[in-house]
Design an enzyme around this catalytic site. Sequence first.
Site, PDB file in Angstrom:
ATOM      1  N   ASP A   1      30.327  31.465  57.394  1.00 61.95           N
ATOM      2  CA  ASP A   1      29.170  31.831  56.569  1.00 61.95           C
ATOM      3  C   ASP A   1      27.852  31.460  57.267  1.00 61.95           C
ATOM      4  OD1 ASP A   1      30.778  32.856  54.606  1.00 61.95           O
ATOM      5  OD2 ASP A   1      30.771  31.057  53.366  1.00 61.95           O
TER       6      ASP A   1
ATOM      7  N   SER B   1      32.441  44.066  48.953  1.00 57.10           N
ATOM      8  CA  SER B   1      32.339  42.626  49.123  1.00 57.10           C
ATOM      9  C   SER B   1      31.281  42.119  48.117  1.00 57.10           C
ATOM     10  CB  SER B   1      31.930  42.365  50.567  1.00 57.10           C
ATOM     11  OG  SER B   1      31.784  41.002  50.809  1.00 57.10           O
TER      12      SER B   1
ATOM     13  N   GLU C   1      31.775  33.983  36.398  1.00 54.98           N
ATOM     14  CA  GLU C   1      33.233  33.856  36.539  1.00 54.98           C
ATOM     15  C   GLU C   1      33.555  32.963  37.725  1.00 54.98           C
ATOM     16  OE1 GLU C   1      34.543  37.933  37.078  1.00 54.98           O
ATOM     17  OE2 GLU C   1      33.222  38.563  35.450  1.00 54.98           O
TER      18      GLU C   1
ATOM     19  N   LYS D   1      35.137  32.122  41.201  1.00 56.21           N
ATOM     20  CA  LYS D   1      35.482  32.948  42.360  1.00 56.21           C
ATOM     21  C   LYS D   1      36.829  32.450  42.891  1.00 56.21           C
ATOM     22  CE  LYS D   1      33.585  34.915  46.568  1.00 56.21           C
ATOM     23  NZ  LYS D   1      34.684  34.599  47.485  1.00 56.21           N
TER      24      LYS D   1
ATOM     25  N   GLU E   1      42.209  39.432  41.627  1.00 59.98           N
ATOM     26  CA  GLU E   1      42.558  38.590  42.770  1.00 59.98           C
ATOM     27  C   GLU E   1      43.997  38.133  42.619  1.00 59.98           C
ATOM     28  OE1 GLU E   1      39.988  38.379  44.772  1.00 59.98           O
ATOM     29  OE2 GLU E   1      40.270  36.642  46.079  1.00 59.98           O
TER      30      GLU E   1
ATOM     31  N   LYS F   1      27.537  38.138  37.535  1.00 59.72           N
ATOM     32  CA  LYS F   1      27.428  39.603  37.424  1.00 59.72           C
ATOM     33  C   LYS F   1      26.501  39.966  36.265  1.00 59.72           C
ATOM     34  CE  LYS F   1      32.261  39.955  38.823  1.00 59.72           C
ATOM     35  NZ  LYS F   1      33.657  40.168  38.441  1.00 59.72           N
TER      36      LYS F   1
END
Length: 326
Positions: free
Chosen positions: A37, A82, A112, A114, A169, A285
């Site tokens: 990252d 992504s 939420e 991850k 997921e 979101k």
Amino acid sequence: MTENQQAKMLELNRLLKQYAKEYYEQDQPSVTDAEYDHLYQELVALEAAHPELKLKDSITQEVGGRVLSGFEKVKHETAMLSLGNAFNYQDLVAFEERIKKLVSGPITYNCELKIDGLAISLKYQDGKFVQGATRGDGKIGENITENLKQVKDIPQILPEPLTLEVRGECFMPKSSFVELNEEREAQGENIFANPRNAAAGSLRQLDTRVVAKRNLSSFIYAVATPEALALTSQSSGLAKMNELGFHINPEGIVCESIEEVWNYIQTYQEKRHDLPYEIDGIVIKVNEFALQEEIGYTVKAPKWAIAYKFPAEEAQTKLLDIEWTV
Ligand code: NAD
């Protein structure tokens, strides 16, 4: 000076692509997510400062992952994207500012966990599970239907004869990961470095009997075809998915401000180690679908969502000492 910057961008792009290959295609990363990252953000910053030098094949314009041989290809009807990243409170404030330039009126956010696993797409025809796929490069994924049939919490038949696609997921719970590694160690086999690699490696097994023994689980977090159910928001979509028998993460909440979002993040940054599965951040979101559509997408990610990444932990770096395995 410009030549130096260009050389740096070329080198960062080359390195990041090598790491992405190790991570997505071989399930054997050689650097930590935090290191990845950090380099990625360095490239993003250079591109922002020198847009004229941006490489045509920059990794910042691609969704990571490729389709591996051994699996049939599946073309996604809508791209599996992504997420943009946030690393601190200021990044969240900037996210909200960007959104407020595009839409007016009050905004609520669905927050939420991850989940640290592998993105999956599940298709149902007249209520029957007919196709499961990986994200792949976002446009084309791998057909892993038979393997996903081995994941016990993925419903094979829905209580209503619906034709729809959901996304979520697939992951390996921490306890299954520990058990699997103990077993592998006892048998003299290489151990998996973390639950994400174990889940990704398991889903790419060609033998479904092996997958069945791996005790994988899933959390569904999106309806790719909301019009099929006349849904208007992320939170109502999750409630509907729950009713249909999908495994929905129970920790999500709707927040009315970035301050509330930040409190939620702090809570789960503390609580993450008590959860029975791994998380690597929080996904925020915009809740209303109508607003999401107005806000739109970049080539790589929705502009209406962002993933806050937890800071790196020491334990993560130590994993590099372990032998990586598929
Ligand atoms: P991402 O992991 O930052 O975010 C997108 C993914 O989040 C989605 O595809 C989905 O699978 C997942 N997700 C989990 N919970 C979700 C939820 N509730 N709602 C929506 N999505 C949810 O993006 P990415 O493109 O999958 O991966 C990039 C990240 O992967 C990097 O930031 C890095 O941490 C890691 N990576 C590491 C290496 C390495 O060498 N260590 C290499 C490449 C990528």
